[in-house]
Structures are given as structure tokens and as C-alpha cells.
Design a protein around this motif. Structure first.
Motif, PDB file in Angstrom:
ATOM      1  N   CYS A 193       0.847  -1.210   0.000  1.00 48.42           N
ATOM      2  CA  CYS A 193       0.000   0.000   0.000  1.00 48.42           C
ATOM      3  C   CYS A 193       0.876   1.252   0.000  1.00 48.42           C
ATOM      4  O   CYS A 193       0.653   2.202   0.745  1.00 48.42           O
ATOM      5  CB  CYS A 193      -0.956   0.003   1.202  1.00 48.42           C
ATOM      6  SG  CYS A 193      -2.290   1.211   1.092  1.00 48.42           S
ATOM      7  N   CYS A 225      -3.913   4.326   3.542  1.00 53.60           N
ATOM      8  CA  CYS A 225      -5.061   3.519   3.125  1.00 53.60           C
ATOM      9  C   CYS A 225      -6.322   4.023   3.815  1.00 53.60           C
ATOM     10  O   CYS A 225      -6.264   4.694   4.849  1.00 53.60           O
ATOM     11  CB  CYS A 225      -4.821   2.048   3.467  1.00 53.60           C
ATOM     12  SG  CYS A 225      -3.833   1.186   2.225  1.00 53.60           S
ATOM     13  N   GLY A 308      -6.622  -0.016  -1.415  1.00 53.30           N
ATOM     14  CA  GLY A 308      -5.402  -0.552  -1.985  1.00 53.30           C
ATOM     15  C   GLY A 308      -5.544  -1.752  -2.895  1.00 53.30           C
ATOM     16  O   GLY A 308      -4.535  -2.329  -3.313  1.00 53.30           O
TER      17      GLY A 308
END
Length: 531
Positions: A193, A225, A308
Motif C-alpha cells: 500500500c 489507506c 489498496g
């Protein structure tokens, strides 16, 4: 007057999402059930300055403040109260683009928006370097093109942001963007991510060859995220947002997201095997993938959901502009004969009548290219309508042809995913102006993609509502609750939308049309060369 909602707002529990669209800035306030309870908006336009599509900093802040004031007016009218505190807030904007700042925070060159197509050389070179498609719109393409052009400002850059990232920075003091927004700046490693480290190294080496010592991680904003904090509203941020001075600092701020990410949230399409199509002036479709694609496609952009997951995006420049132009011709006709027919009624009647046309449009074909389309290989466009002497030239077929044309480039991109990559999808959600007339745009999209298409009433609230939901997720999520589960359990449990299944005759008809459309691209190419 709803006393419960008034109390909810005055207690500081309401959550706010604000999105900067291409033509409108919109704010949506949501209540305990995640439903919109108030809204504000401000209309703005980009400017073409020295051949660059841009928005000035003054217009950005003026627009944000006017939009927020409009929201305050709506709250006052509906609930007779003020907003002093919020449970959370989130900011979104049109993705991509280029905002470069020096060490003192000064903007070095005017904001270059996603609309600019001035980075073709950089796009091609970076795609080859990374073995990963880098569209012209992406921030990294703009940076590398500036290096190739030897632009004087490049050596002074200390931070590189998108519009959403810029707003987040000025509201919180932190340069943080959501992973979906970041994925339109530079490729993301979905395992971490975060930005792809291998590609960062390749870029820095290539920049060094051009004479630039660049630490890309120090230039790009940090990645967060969905559900992570992007900072808190500072006193300075509160003052810039709310010119009345009523709004208090300290409000949790969700990671800034792009319009693609907020569109996914606003249509409940963040889970693998779901997707959405946004159809208005332009059209783009997104599918959340179960695995990576087998190779690089120029027609397919790879971005991520706000949490993500990998997303394939098919982005087309043209959708309803040519349709709207034809509707305006019919509007002129009604005025000429002094008919009292509203524009909305014209759209509804003409769109619905299109469904009476032949499934293959009666051997007609149209190209809605107001501008170029990279998927079909055009840098410029010429709107065209073409028929043969034997074509079935009826009003229904004429309208159906133009509706098909609005989705033809999108279908070309999606056919790569479905037919070449074997991507599986359970459902597509449609949102945007093309789907306002029930039983038309939705049915045609289902035929084009041979996939069930759902439309939800709330999808009309758009990205600002999606951003508010992301801000709500930040403060309301349960431990280990994914964004997909949060949306399913807390937002959409009683709202699955109205689903339309593709009909075989329409699927076959669209396939016959697209064969004719593809062969006729040479006509469009000739028109670009002559007209």
C-alpha cells in the motif's frame, strides 16, 4: 424541522465530504445513517492559460469557501443551526495533474490539470522504463516531461502534489493522500500500500541521467489507506475553509482521495469482481481485479481502490457531448415551432424512443469525438454521423446510434479485460447523467458489456458523498472491518439498487454495431486529416 438531525449537527457528530470536480465543487454532510442531510455547491471552470488547462489558487480557495458557505446556508434553512464541530471531514478532487512547490511552499508553475495532453513523450518513455502503463494525466508523467523539456523550475521542486493532496496539506499541515489518489501519481505496490520501490529507483536513475538529483519519496506525498488518519484540521485550515470563523480545529481528516476512488465508494464497487461506470461529459469504467493483468495495455490504466486493491480503469475522453449537441438541435426545432417542451422532457422522450430502434441501429454509425481518444488511436476528433443509402434512417435508430457511440470506446477497452484477460465480474454499477432516464443508458451499458448493470438512487450524490463515507469509515469502523464490509453492513444493507440484465438481442446488436464502428474508424481518421 428535524429536531434529531439538528441535535446531531450541533453535537458535532455529522461528517462532511467535499469534492472538487471539473465544473463543480460540492459538499455533502451526512447523518447517523450515512445519508446526505445537507449539501452545498459552487460552479467553476478551468482556464486555458499559455496553452495549459489550469485553475488558479485564488479560484480554488474562493470556490471552496463559497461551497462551504452554501452548505452552511442549507443547514441553516433546514435545521436552523450552525456547524461548529464535525465528527470527521474528507477532501477529494479530480485525479492526476501537477502542482509543484518550492521549499517555501510557493507554487512554481500554474497547476496543470488532468485535461492537459502535453506529456506524450514522457508517457511513452516511462511506460517502457517501468513496463507499466503511465498515462499522460499522471503526475509522474508531468514531472518527467518537465525534465525532458529542461524547464527551469524543476531544480527548485521540493514537493509534488495533486489538487486533493494540496487541499489536505493546507487543511492539516500534512502532505498525505489516499492510496487511490496516490495511484494516479505514481505506480503502487499493492502488497505494501505504498509507491513501487523498484520503479522509484528506476526513475531516480533516469532523472540523474538527465542531470537531476531527485529523491522521489521526499517529493511525493505520503500514502495512507482508507481508515487511516491523514491529520487533523488545524486552526489555519479551519479559517481557510470557514470564513465565518465558527468551525473549530481538531477535526479528524480522512486521506484525500481522487474522484475515481470516491466514485467507487459512492457505488459500492470496492470489492473484487465489482466495477462502476461513470458516464457524463467523459466516461470511465473501473473493475476491481482479482489478480494482475498478464501484460501492459495502453488502453488500460492500473490504479487502486481507497483500500489498496488493484483496479483496471478504462478512461475515455468523450461521452455525452455529441448527444447533448443533438438534443440542442431538437430544442431549437421546438422553439422554432413555439412548442412548450422542456429540455428534460426532450431527453426523456428521445432517449426512451431510442429503445424502439433496431438492436444494431439499422446500419447507422456515429463517432462522438469532440476530442481525441487514445484507446482508438486519435489525438484529435471530429464528431461524425454516417449512413449508407440503404441504412434504416429513423429517429429511433438515430438516437440509439448516438447512445451506442457514447459507450463504444469504453466497450473497446472493456473487451480487452473480458476477452483477452478473462476478467470476471459479477456486477457493474452505473452513475452519471447517461443513466438519469430509466431503462435507457443502463440497458445499453448492460448490452455493451454483456454484464448486469445496477443503478442506485444515492449514486447521484456523487463523489462528495463518497468522500463523506470514507471520512465516516475513519471514525466509525469496527476493528478489522474492511472498507468493503463497512459499506455492505453500514451503508448499502438496504440499498442494492435496480439491476438490469443484458438481453441477448441487444448484446448481439451492439456487437454488430461495434464491428461496423471499428471498420469505420478510417472514416473518422480521414475527417481529422481533412477538416
Amino acid at each position: 424541522m428535524n429536531v434529531d438531525l439538528k441535535t446531531y449537527i450541533e453535537s458535532g457528530k455529522a461528517v462532511l465530504g467535499i469534492e472538487f470536480g471539473s465544473t463543480r465543487i460540492k459538499a455533502v454532510l451526512i447523518g447517523q445513517n450515512k445519508e446526505p442531510i445537507a449539501s452545498g455547491s459552487y460552479t467553476w471552470e478551468n482556464q486555458l492559460v499559455d496553452h495549459i488547462w489550469t485553475y488558479s489558487l485564488d479560484s480554488i480557495w474562493n470556490g471552496l469557501q463559497k461551497c462551504y458557505l452554501d452548505l452552511l446556508d442549507d443547514v441553516k434553512k433546514k435545521y436552523d443551526c450552525k456547524i461548529k464541530k464535525l465528527g470527521a471531514i474528507g477532501f477529494s478532487a479530480m485525479m492526476h495533474g501537477y502542482m509543484a512547490f518550492d521549499e517555501d511552499g510557493n507554487l512554481l508553475v500554474p497547476f496543470r490539470t488532468w485535461r492537459n495532453t502535453i506529456t506524450q513523450e514522457a508517457s511513452e518513455r516511462l511506460t517502457e522504463l517501468f513496463d507499466f502503463h503511465i498515462p499522460q494525466r499522471w503526475s509522474i508523467a508531468h514531472l518527467y516531461q518537465a525534465m525532458l523539456n529542461k524547464e527551469e523550475h524543476v531544480g527548485k521542486i521540493k514537493s509534488l502534489l495533486t489538487l486533493a493532496g494540496y487541499i489536505n496539506w493546507k487543511m492539516t499541515g500534512k502532505k498525505v493522500v489516499g492510496v487511490g489518489e496516490a495511484s494516479g501519481m505514481f505506480p503502487i505496490d499493492i502488497k505494501t500500500c505504498d509507491y513501487n520501490e523498484e520503479m522509484i529507483t528506476k526513475f531516480e536513475k533516469k532523472a540523474q541521467e538527465k542531470g537531476y538529483e531527485v529523491s522521489l519519496r521526499s517529493l511525493l506525498p505520503k500514502v495512507a489507506c482508507a481508515g487511516e488518519m491523514a491529520g487533523q484540521l488545524t486552526k489555519e485550515g479551519a479559517a481557510k475553509l470557514d470564513v465565518t470563523g465558527e468551525l473549530e480545529a481538531g477535526i479528524p481528516v480522512a486521506p484525500a482521495e481522487g474522484d475515481a476512488g470516491t466514485g467507487m465508494v459512492a457505488t459500492n464497487s470496492v470489492r473484487p469482481r465489482t466495477g462502476n461506470v461513470s458516464a457524463g461529459t467523459s466516461v470511465f469504467g473501473m473493475v476491481v481485479l482479482e489478480k494482475e493483468l498478464s501484460k501492459v495495455y495502453d488502453a488500460i490504466d492500473l490504479v487502486t481502490t481507497p483500500s489498496g486493491d488493484l483496479v483496471a480503469m478504462v478512461h475515455c475522453n468523450n461521452c455525452t457531448s455529441d448527444l447533448n449537441a443533438w438534443i440542442n438541435i431538437f430544442k431549437e426545432f421546438t422553439k422554432l415551432f413555439k412548442m412548450d417542451i422542456s429540455t428534460d422532457e426532450l431527453y426523456k422522450k428521445l432517449y426512451k424512443n431510442a429503445m424502439n430502434g433496431d438492436a444494431d441501429c439499422g446500419d447507422l454509425v456515429a463517432y462522438n469525438y469532440f476530442s481525441g481518444e487514445h484507446i482508438t488511436g486519435f489525438e484529435e476528433g471530429r464528431p461524425l454521423f454516417v449512413r449508407t443509402p440503404e441504412s434504416k434512417f429513423t429517429l429511433a435508430n438515430f438516437m440509439r446510434t448516438n447512445l451506442y457511440a457514447s459507450l463504444s470506446v469504453l466497450k473497446t477497452g472493456f473487451d480487452i479485460l473480458f476477452k483477452q484477460e478473462g476478467v470476471q465480474i459479477d456486477k457493474i454499477y452505473g452513475h452519471g447523467g447517461l443513466f438519469k432516464t430509466k431503462g435507457v443508458g443502463q440497458n445499453i451499458l448492460a448490452a455493451a458489456l454483456n454484464t448486469p448493470v445496477s443503478v442506485m438512487e444515492t449514486a447521484g450524490e456523487g463523489g462528495a458523498w463518497g468522500m463523506a463515507l470514507l471520512a465516516s469509515y475513519l471514525i466509525d469502523k469496527k476493528e478489522h472491518q474492511s472498507l468493503a464490509d463497512y459499506l455492505k453492513d453500514e451503508v448499502y444493507k438496504n440499498n442494492i439498487g435496480i439491476e438490469v440484465l443484458p438481453e441477448k438481442k441487444d448484446v448481439d446488436g451492439f456487437n454488430m454495431y461495434i464491428d461496423r464502428y471499428t471498420k469505420g474508424l478510417e472514416i473518422e481518421r480521414a475527417a481529422v486529416g481533412v477538416l
